[in-house]
Structures are given as C-alpha cells and as structure tokens.
Design a protein around this motif. Structure first.
Motif, PDB file in Angstrom:
ATOM      1  N   HIS A  69      17.534 -27.266  38.434  1.00  0.00           N
ATOM      2  CA  HIS A  69      17.789 -26.138  37.539  1.00  0.00           C
ATOM      3  C   HIS A  69      17.158 -26.467  36.193  1.00  0.00           C
ATOM      4  O   HIS A  69      17.325 -27.580  35.683  1.00  0.00           O
ATOM      5  CB  HIS A  69      19.300 -25.947  37.378  1.00  0.00           C
ATOM      6  CG  HIS A  69      19.678 -25.040  36.264  1.00  0.00           C
ATOM      7  ND1 HIS A  69      19.512 -23.682  36.311  1.00  0.00           N
ATOM      8  CD2 HIS A  69      20.220 -25.299  35.051  1.00  0.00           C
ATOM      9  CE1 HIS A  69      19.944 -23.147  35.188  1.00  0.00           C
ATOM     10  NE2 HIS A  69      20.378 -24.112  34.391  1.00  0.00           N
ATOM     11  N   ILE A  70      16.417 -25.507  35.621  1.00  0.00           N
ATOM     12  CA  ILE A  70      15.822 -25.682  34.298  1.00  0.00           C
ATOM     13  C   ILE A  70      16.193 -24.475  33.457  1.00  0.00           C
ATOM     14  O   ILE A  70      16.042 -23.333  33.893  1.00  0.00           O
ATOM     15  CB  ILE A  70      14.289 -25.814  34.369  1.00  0.00           C
ATOM     16  CG1 ILE A  70      13.904 -27.036  35.189  1.00  0.00           C
ATOM     17  CG2 ILE A  70      13.681 -25.887  32.967  1.00  0.00           C
ATOM     18  CD1 ILE A  70      12.431 -27.163  35.469  1.00  0.00           C
ATOM     19  N   ALA A  71      16.685 -24.736  32.237  1.00  0.00           N
ATOM     20  CA  ALA A  71      17.034 -23.661  31.304  1.00  0.00           C
ATOM     21  C   ALA A  71      16.099 -23.720  30.108  1.00  0.00           C
ATOM     22  O   ALA A  71      15.939 -24.767  29.492  1.00  0.00           O
ATOM     23  CB  ALA A  71      18.488 -23.798  30.852  1.00  0.00           C
ATOM     24  N   PHE A  72      15.485 -22.585  29.804  1.00  0.00           N
ATOM     25  CA  PHE A  72      14.599 -22.460  28.644  1.00  0.00           C
ATOM     26  C   PHE A  72      15.358 -21.773  27.519  1.00  0.00           C
ATOM     27  O   PHE A  72      16.056 -20.782  27.737  1.00  0.00           O
ATOM     28  CB  PHE A  72      13.351 -21.653  29.005  1.00  0.00           C
ATOM     29  CG  PHE A  72      12.439 -22.369  29.955  1.00  0.00           C
ATOM     30  CD1 PHE A  72      11.532 -23.300  29.485  1.00  0.00           C
ATOM     31  CD2 PHE A  72      12.507 -22.117  31.315  1.00  0.00           C
ATOM     32  CE1 PHE A  72      10.695 -23.978  30.355  1.00  0.00           C
ATOM     33  CE2 PHE A  72      11.662 -22.786  32.193  1.00  0.00           C
ATOM     34  CZ  PHE A  72      10.769 -23.721  31.716  1.00  0.00           C
ATOM     35  N   ARG A  73      15.191 -22.277  26.303  1.00  0.00           N
ATOM     36  CA  ARG A  73      15.865 -21.740  25.130  1.00  0.00           C
ATOM     37  C   ARG A  73      15.217 -20.427  24.691  1.00  0.00           C
ATOM     38  O   ARG A  73      14.003 -20.319  24.583  1.00  0.00           O
ATOM     39  CB  ARG A  73      15.802 -22.738  23.982  1.00  0.00           C
ATOM     40  CG  ARG A  73      16.543 -22.281  22.734  1.00  0.00           C
ATOM     41  CD  ARG A  73      16.499 -23.317  21.626  1.00  0.00           C
ATOM     42  NE  ARG A  73      17.134 -24.546  22.084  1.00  0.00           N
ATOM     43  CZ  ARG A  73      16.551 -25.739  22.029  1.00  0.00           C
ATOM     44  NH1 ARG A  73      15.346 -25.873  21.547  1.00  0.00           N
ATOM     45  NH2 ARG A  73      17.181 -26.805  22.461  1.00  0.00           N
TER      46      ARG A  73
END
Length: 133
Positions: A69-73
């Motif tokens: 899982h990758i979260a971008f700001r």
C-alpha cells in the motif's frame, strides 16, 4: 522520513502512462527515466532538498507479493478528488471513493484505487491547507 521508494510493475510503459496521469493532480511529475525500464516521479516543481530523480519509482519486474500500500500526500480535498477521477479514467479499479475516514483521525480525507498491477494506491489530505505559493 522516507527519501524514496519504488515498486516493480509488469508493463513498464503502461504503468508510466498510468502514474504520469494519476500523480499529476497531486503536483507530481515524471522526474527521470532510466532506459525503458525505470522511472522516478517527484514534486513538480522541485523543492529545495528534493531528489531530482524523484521520490517514487517504478521498475519493470515481477510485482511484489503481497502487494503493498502506498499513500501519496495531497494538499486539499480537491486534489484527492482529482486523483481519484484521473485514476479511474486511466483504468484503475476503485478501492474507496473520496471521503473522510474518521477512524484514522478526524480530518483524514482520502481515496483508494488499485493500479494496473493490483497495488493499493491512496491519495490523502490531513485537513490542513498548505500555504499558497
């Protein structure tokens, strides 16, 4: 905290097009391409101290198992909304429409999609508007 990270993708050209479209609403752009098998995405424009090659990399190869899982700001709810729309238009599968996720914290506003390789990709805004440049 993290300077850069990356994922392996099955179809590099497809994923490069996908991430170019999906990350643009968040203010990220393709920063560097290495041959036809790796690319880095980062802030656009660069900020002082940013890696000119980018902070998020895709490389041609077998995707990781299990998928990460990758979260971008994001800097606003509107950016999260635009990310989600761009992702669906680019062929992503929905994994959670834009909205508040109060179980994370009071102002957590996010959207989730699956990229072409099944990675869980998120755009998140934490409720504090960034200063205008």
């Amino acid at each position: 905290m993290i300077d850069h990270t990356g994922i392996n993708v099955r179809d590099f050209a497809q994923s490069q097009r996908f991430y170019t479209a999906v990350l643009a609403p968040l203010g990220y752009a393709l920063r560097l391409q290495v041959g036809g098998t790796a690319a880095g995405f980062g802030e656009n424009p660069l900020r002082p101290g940013d890696d000119p090659g980018g902070a998020f990399w895709i490389s041609e190869g077998e995707p990781s198992t299990p998928r990460i899982h990758i979260a971008f700001r994001a800097t606003s709810e509107a950016q999260v909304d635009a990310f989600y729309e761009a992702a669906l238009s680019a062929g992503a599968r929905d994994n959670g429409a834009p909205g508040f996720r109060h179980h994370y914290h009071q102002n957590y506003y996010a959207a989730f999609i699956y990229d072409p390789d099944g990675y869980n990709i998120e755009a998140v805004f934490h409720g504090v508007e960034a200063p205008q440049a």
